[in-house]
Scaffold this motif. Sequence first.
Motif, PDB file in Angstrom:
ATOM      1  N   CYS A   1       0.610  -1.324  -0.085  1.00 57.48           N
ATOM      2  CA  CYS A   1       0.073  -0.303   0.273  1.00 57.48           C
ATOM      3  C   CYS A   1       0.753   1.162   0.037  1.00 57.48           C
ATOM      4  CB  CYS A   1      -1.229  -0.243   1.272  1.00 57.48           C
ATOM      5  SG  CYS A   1       0.066   0.318   3.081  1.00 57.48           S
ATOM      6  N   LYS A   2       0.306   2.687  -0.132  1.00 55.73           N
ATOM      7  CA  LYS A   2       1.159   3.506  -0.138  1.00 55.73           C
ATOM      8  C   LYS A   2       1.480   3.521   1.196  1.00 55.73           C
ATOM      9  CE  LYS A   2       0.502   8.416  -1.773  1.00 55.73           C
ATOM     10  NZ  LYS A   2      -0.393   9.919  -1.622  1.00 55.73           N
ATOM     11  N   ASP A   3       1.419   4.087   1.797  1.00 53.28           N
ATOM     12  CA  ASP A   3       1.691   4.103   3.260  1.00 53.28           C
ATOM     13  C   ASP A   3       2.680   2.626   4.484  1.00 53.28           C
ATOM     14  OD1 ASP A   3       0.858   7.284   2.675  1.00 53.28           O
ATOM     15  OD2 ASP A   3      -1.133   6.434   4.013  1.00 53.28           O
ATOM     16  N   GLY A   4       2.540   2.176   3.577  1.00 51.33           N
ATOM     17  CA  GLY A   4       3.545   1.200   4.112  1.00 51.33           C
ATOM     18  C   GLY A   4       2.879   0.661   5.176  1.00 51.33           C
ATOM     19  N   ILE A   5       4.136   0.010   6.434  1.00 52.61           N
ATOM     20  CA  ILE A   5       3.561  -0.151   8.023  1.00 52.61           C
ATOM     21  C   ILE A   5       2.267   1.074   8.161  1.00 52.61           C
ATOM     22  CG2 ILE A   5       5.698  -0.141   8.937  1.00 52.61           C
ATOM     23  CD1 ILE A   5       4.217  -2.457   8.842  1.00 52.61           C
ATOM     24  N   SER A   6       2.790   1.633   8.531  1.00 52.22           N
ATOM     25  CA  SER A   6       2.272   3.043   9.596  1.00 52.22           C
ATOM     26  C   SER A   6       0.974   3.077   9.618  1.00 52.22           C
ATOM     27  CB  SER A   6       3.369   3.964   9.193  1.00 52.22           C
ATOM     28  OG  SER A   6       2.772   4.532   7.432  1.00 52.22           O
ATOM     29  N   ALA A   7       0.161   2.503   8.009  1.00 50.72           N
ATOM     30  CA  ALA A   7      -1.186   2.309   7.652  1.00 50.72           C
ATOM     31  C   ALA A   7      -1.708   1.505   8.479  1.00 50.72           C
ATOM     32  CB  ALA A   7      -1.701   2.566   6.106  1.00 50.72           C
ATOM     33  N   LEU A   8      -0.610   0.515   8.599  1.00 53.68           N
ATOM     34  CA  LEU A   8      -1.013  -1.205   9.276  1.00 53.68           C
ATOM     35  C   LEU A   8      -1.314  -1.456  10.666  1.00 53.68           C
ATOM     36  CD1 LEU A   8       0.410  -2.940   6.479  1.00 53.68           C
ATOM     37  CD2 LEU A   8      -2.001  -2.132   6.137  1.00 53.68           C
ATOM     38  N   LYS A   9      -1.158  -0.070  11.592  1.00 55.36           N
ATOM     39  CA  LYS A   9      -1.507  -0.560  12.525  1.00 55.36           C
ATOM     40  C   LYS A   9      -2.110  -0.698  13.459  1.00 55.36           C
ATOM     41  CE  LYS A   9       3.389   1.652  13.060  1.00 55.36           C
ATOM     42  NZ  LYS A   9       4.608   2.824  13.798  1.00 55.36           N
ATOM     43  N   ASP A  10      -2.846  -1.817  14.132  1.00 55.46           N
ATOM     44  CA  ASP A  10      -4.165  -2.183  15.096  1.00 55.46           C
ATOM     45  C   ASP A  10      -4.803  -1.902  14.237  1.00 55.46           C
ATOM     46  OD1 ASP A  10      -2.163  -1.149  17.259  1.00 55.46           O
ATOM     47  OD2 ASP A  10      -3.472   0.872  16.871  1.00 55.46           O
ATOM     48  N   LEU A  11      -5.262  -2.774  13.926  1.00 53.56           N
ATOM     49  CA  LEU A  11      -6.187  -3.409  12.424  1.00 53.56           C
ATOM     50  C   LEU A  11      -6.688  -4.448  13.179  1.00 53.56           C
ATOM     51  CD1 LEU A  11      -4.286  -3.607   8.799  1.00 53.56           C
ATOM     52  CD2 LEU A  11      -5.951  -1.775   9.327  1.00 53.56           C
ATOM     53  N   ASP A  12      -8.279  -4.872  13.058  1.00 53.93           N
ATOM     54  CA  ASP A  12      -8.782  -5.536  14.143  1.00 53.93           C
ATOM     55  C   ASP A  12      -8.719  -7.196  13.284  1.00 53.93           C
ATOM     56  OD1 ASP A  12     -10.418  -3.792  16.257  1.00 53.93           O
ATOM     57  OD2 ASP A  12     -11.960  -3.352  14.501  1.00 53.93           O
ATOM     58  N   GLY A  13      -8.094  -8.172  13.503  1.00 53.68           N
ATOM     59  CA  GLY A  13      -8.896  -9.270  13.396  1.00 53.68           C
ATOM     60  C   GLY A  13      -6.950  -9.772  12.853  1.00 53.68           C
TER      61      GLY A  13
ATOM     62  N   LEU B   1      -9.388  -5.394   4.238  1.00 56.26           N
ATOM     63  CA  LEU B   1      -9.263  -4.244   3.959  1.00 56.26           C
ATOM     64  C   LEU B   1      -9.758  -3.254   3.670  1.00 56.26           C
ATOM     65  CD1 LEU B   1      -8.536  -4.296   0.352  1.00 56.26           C
ATOM     66  CD2 LEU B   1      -9.806  -5.753  -0.700  1.00 56.26           C
ATOM     67  N   SER B   2     -11.145  -4.173   3.836  1.00 51.00           N
ATOM     68  CA  SER B   2     -11.678  -2.407   4.172  1.00 51.00           C
ATOM     69  C   SER B   2     -11.263  -1.138   5.401  1.00 51.00           C
ATOM     70  CB  SER B   2     -13.981  -2.447   4.195  1.00 51.00           C
ATOM     71  OG  SER B   2     -13.840  -3.613   5.047  1.00 51.00           O
ATOM     72  N   GLN B   3     -10.827  -1.589   6.035  1.00 53.32           N
ATOM     73  CA  GLN B   3     -10.242  -0.979   7.319  1.00 53.32           C
ATOM     74  C   GLN B   3      -8.823  -0.415   6.903  1.00 53.32           C
ATOM     75  OE1 GLN B   3      -9.698  -2.504  11.432  1.00 53.32           O
ATOM     76  NE2 GLN B   3     -10.510  -4.747  10.181  1.00 53.32           N
ATOM     77  N   ILE B   4      -8.095  -0.984   5.691  1.00 54.63           N
ATOM     78  CA  ILE B   4      -7.231   0.084   5.099  1.00 54.63           C
ATOM     79  C   ILE B   4      -7.757   0.451   4.350  1.00 54.63           C
ATOM     80  CG2 ILE B   4      -4.744  -0.958   3.704  1.00 54.63           C
ATOM     81  CD1 ILE B   4      -4.999  -4.196   4.905  1.00 54.63           C
ATOM     82  N   MET B   5      -8.298   0.274   3.332  1.00 53.49           N
ATOM     83  CA  MET B   5      -8.391   0.987   2.539  1.00 53.49           C
ATOM     84  C   MET B   5      -8.786   2.964   2.772  1.00 53.49           C
ATOM     85  SD  MET B   5     -11.121  -1.271  -1.007  1.00 53.49           S
ATOM     86  CE  MET B   5     -10.172  -0.234  -1.569  1.00 53.49           C
ATOM     87  N   SER B   6      -9.655   2.363   4.198  1.00 53.91           N
ATOM     88  CA  SER B   6     -10.329   3.234   4.711  1.00 53.91           C
ATOM     89  C   SER B   6      -8.650   4.490   5.072  1.00 53.91           C
ATOM     90  CB  SER B   6     -11.069   3.440   6.077  1.00 53.91           C
ATOM     91  OG  SER B   6     -10.257   2.793   6.958  1.00 53.91           O
ATOM     92  N   ARG B   7      -7.706   3.534   5.192  1.00 53.87           N
ATOM     93  CA  ARG B   7      -7.162   4.070   5.686  1.00 53.87           C
ATOM     94  C   ARG B   7      -5.561   4.955   4.990  1.00 53.87           C
ATOM     95  NH1 ARG B   7      -4.113   1.062  11.132  1.00 53.87           N
ATOM     96  NH2 ARG B   7      -6.450   0.503  11.972  1.00 53.87           N
ATOM     97  N   THR B   8      -5.988   4.224   4.027  1.00 55.03           N
ATOM     98  CA  THR B   8      -4.512   4.799   2.456  1.00 55.03           C
ATOM     99  C   THR B   8      -4.988   3.704   1.202  1.00 55.03           C
ATOM    100  OG1 THR B   8      -2.523   4.182   2.087  1.00 55.03           O
ATOM    101  CG2 THR B   8      -2.954   2.205   3.064  1.00 55.03           C
ATOM    102  N   SER B   9      -4.824   3.889   0.123  1.00 53.86           N
ATOM    103  CA  SER B   9      -4.121   3.497  -1.433  1.00 53.86           C
ATOM    104  C   SER B   9      -4.151   2.074  -1.168  1.00 53.86           C
ATOM    105  CB  SER B   9      -4.146   4.116  -2.269  1.00 53.86           C
ATOM    106  OG  SER B   9      -2.765   4.863  -2.968  1.00 53.86           O
ATOM    107  N   VAL B  10      -4.844   1.047  -1.910  1.00 49.97           N
ATOM    108  CA  VAL B  10      -3.904  -0.224  -1.760  1.00 49.97           C
ATOM    109  C   VAL B  10      -3.101  -0.279  -3.105  1.00 49.97           C
ATOM    110  CG1 VAL B  10      -4.116  -2.699  -1.126  1.00 49.97           C
ATOM    111  CG2 VAL B  10      -5.666  -1.442   0.172  1.00 49.97           C
ATOM    112  N   ASP B  11      -2.182  -1.092  -3.187  1.00 55.92           N
ATOM    113  CA  ASP B  11      -1.764  -1.472  -4.499  1.00 55.92           C
ATOM    114  C   ASP B  11      -2.405  -2.486  -4.779  1.00 55.92           C
ATOM    115  OD1 ASP B  11      -0.724   1.558  -4.907  1.00 55.92           O
ATOM    116  OD2 ASP B  11       1.842   0.357  -3.714  1.00 55.92           O
ATOM    117  N   SER B  12      -1.825  -3.988  -3.967  1.00 60.60           N
ATOM    118  CA  SER B  12      -2.090  -4.848  -4.643  1.00 60.60           C
ATOM    119  C   SER B  12      -2.295  -5.427  -3.176  1.00 60.60           C
ATOM    120  CB  SER B  12      -0.229  -5.822  -4.516  1.00 60.60           C
ATOM    121  OG  SER B  12       0.579  -5.727  -3.911  1.00 60.60           O
ATOM    122  N   PHE B  13      -2.870  -6.798  -3.534  1.00 57.63           N
ATOM    123  CA  PHE B  13      -4.176  -7.661  -2.009  1.00 57.63           C
ATOM    124  C   PHE B  13      -3.701  -9.082  -2.682  1.00 57.63           C
ATOM    125  CE2 PHE B  13      -7.154  -8.660   1.389  1.00 57.63           C
ATOM    126  CZ  PHE B  13      -7.062  -7.970   2.088  1.00 57.63           C
TER     127      PHE B  13
END
Lengths: 301, 437
Positions: free
Chosen positions: A229-241, A266-278
């Motif tokens: 994703c665009k913002d890397g690990i910083s956008a992925l902290k404290d995700l539910d599940g 995926l929807s949690q991440i997309m609300s925080r940043t743009s996803v390049d691949s999943f």
Amino acid sequence: MNVIELEKVTKTFDKLVAVDDLSLAVPQGSIYGFIGPNGSGKTTTLRMIMNIFYPDSGSIRVFGKESQGSSNNRICYLPEERGLYKKMKVREILKFYGNLKNGKNLDKEIEFWLDALDLSEWADKKISTLSKGLSQKIQFIATVVSRPELLILDEPFTGLDPVNTDVIKDEVLKLQDRGTTIIFSTHDMGIAEKMCDFIFMIFKGKKVLDGTLSSIQDKYGSDTLRMSCKDGISALKDLDGVDKINDFGQTQELHMNGECDSQNVLSQIMSRTSVDSFEIARPSLHDIFVRIARPEHEEQH
Amino acid sequence: MYKTFIIARMEYLSTLKSKSFVIIMLMAPIIMSGSGLTMKLLENKVDTTDKKIAVIDRSGVIIEHLVEAAKTRNESEMFDEESGKKIKPAYIFESVEPAENQQSQQLELSDQVRNGSLHGFLDIGSDVLHPGENQETRRITYHSKNSSIDQVRYWLQSRINIQLRRLRLAEVEVEESVIDDVLTWLDTEALGLTSIDEETGDIKDAQRSSEIQSILIPVIFGMIMYLLILMGSISQLQSVMEEKSQRIAEVLLGSVKPFELMMGKLGGGVGIAMTVSLFYVILAVIAVNYWGYEEFIPYAVLPWFFVFTFFAIVMFGAINAALGATCNDPKDAQSMTFPALLPVIIPLFVMIPVIQQPLTGFATGMSLFPLFTPMLMTMRVATPTGIPMWQPWVGLAGVIIFALFFIWVGGRIFRVGILMQGQPPKLSNLIRWAIKG
């Protein structure tokens, strides 16, 4: 047919149990990868197969017989620690090791292997003049020059650059094509995944994994999300599940807990940043290795 | 067996090709014969500076004779008859009147010796012709810078005593011709024992015996064997330690059993030692023949020498290879070297008394202790005295038993030690590994 069969093998050094009640069967013609953290018992197991160490209990059969190993010319062993006589010349040392295994047509074989590994110009040079990588290639040739039926390689790729790693890897695969059974231990999970027909993991002397990569991954299910994703690990902290994240810089591997839905993540991440691949994936061998070995490390810390 | 042979051949050839081996092989006989060679070279390098000696003759009966005898000696011995070259110094005696104060006079003469105007001085007591109870008046003292080994002193002692006896006989009116007869001096020649020639059955004359035969030959055998043990056995300690620390041992163990590896290394050591011993023996026989001492070559000792060397290398080699396998680095090896050397050094300490008196209980006992047998028994066999025939055979049996035992124990220690990293070579570990295997 199994080339190697271990049954309930145990080996202790003073009070340390190095290998604990280990059973294993290596089919003929396969590439069998030994993985495990440092000090887990890989080398001890290989040494017992080579009859360098004797097991305290259990039985080890190689080619259907007990007490084989180094004395059997059909088996060759490349130990983890490399050592060559520094004052000897390359050709001399290859002939010496070939003779120890009663190799046939050694002069031809030596020429063949030196040529295959692009070492012909070093044939009459002393070992002391070789770089570490070149010495390691010579050591590999010394192990295969007598054309063994069973090849045991302890960390064959350690210390090699990517080019030489590929050269050795290709030769190992060619040997398998000619019917050689190969066991190797490695810390490189990528190589183990790509090369091995069977993977065996030993941890604290006990067998924790044994089977094809696919069968091992099946046990762990599709609980891994591989993404970037665009913002890397910083956008992925404290995700539910999500239990754990392996950050590789450009990509991240997310380990979901049992109840979690990948679409929710995926929807949690997309609300925080743009996803390049999943990608929903099975865990990599690296991940499985870490999952097994890390809790122990954490406890120790 | 085949793999042991491959290892032994590699060890043998790589040692044989190394420069250090060639240097050691050539240097060793040079060093060993160095002192003899030096003595030989210096034999004709005699100090030919004339020796001026002051004589205080308080008896008044010696000086005249000494001057006369010196004159005769100087005329007959000073120059080489063929070349006319001066080969000995002239002895020049100068009479000095005794002073009242003997101490002051001796001090004054000593100063002259110190400043080089005199070589030495002789003080002859007044009662030397008929020595009485007075210790002072019967003394003859010779003073020089190095009087105890001064050749002049030996010459003076002989001449003075002959003259005093001659004078005493003349006093009791013995005729001059009888005196010469009475004082005729004969040497006692040192000869060996008479024996029977095995080929012809004739009685062979006894051969001349000398210090060469009695001391030098046994010492040479002992020293050569010591050197061979160092070269073939003690070197195993360092060599195995290096192979272990450079991880060569583990690579080899992928192809051979630990016991085969140890025996291969031992085989290489034995091969090297036997090659060198053969080289030394052939060299010695050629040299001795060249110098015309062929009767001193102890052919009967050679088989014992080779057999004992062989088993000594095996015996010490096995234990040193095992000790080497327990060492992790050169520091460990260094600490093990002295105990490893001890059984080879002790025979050198007791070598001279054993050679001088080879039949004593001490010599027999020491030479029958298997660790000391190879060196001491060979030396005893090499003495002209000879020893009972059963002793070298019993000694050999002991050495073979010890060699087999050391191979067994060494093999067990080697097997464990060679792959054991970080464990110091402690005695407790050695015993544990030897028992447990």
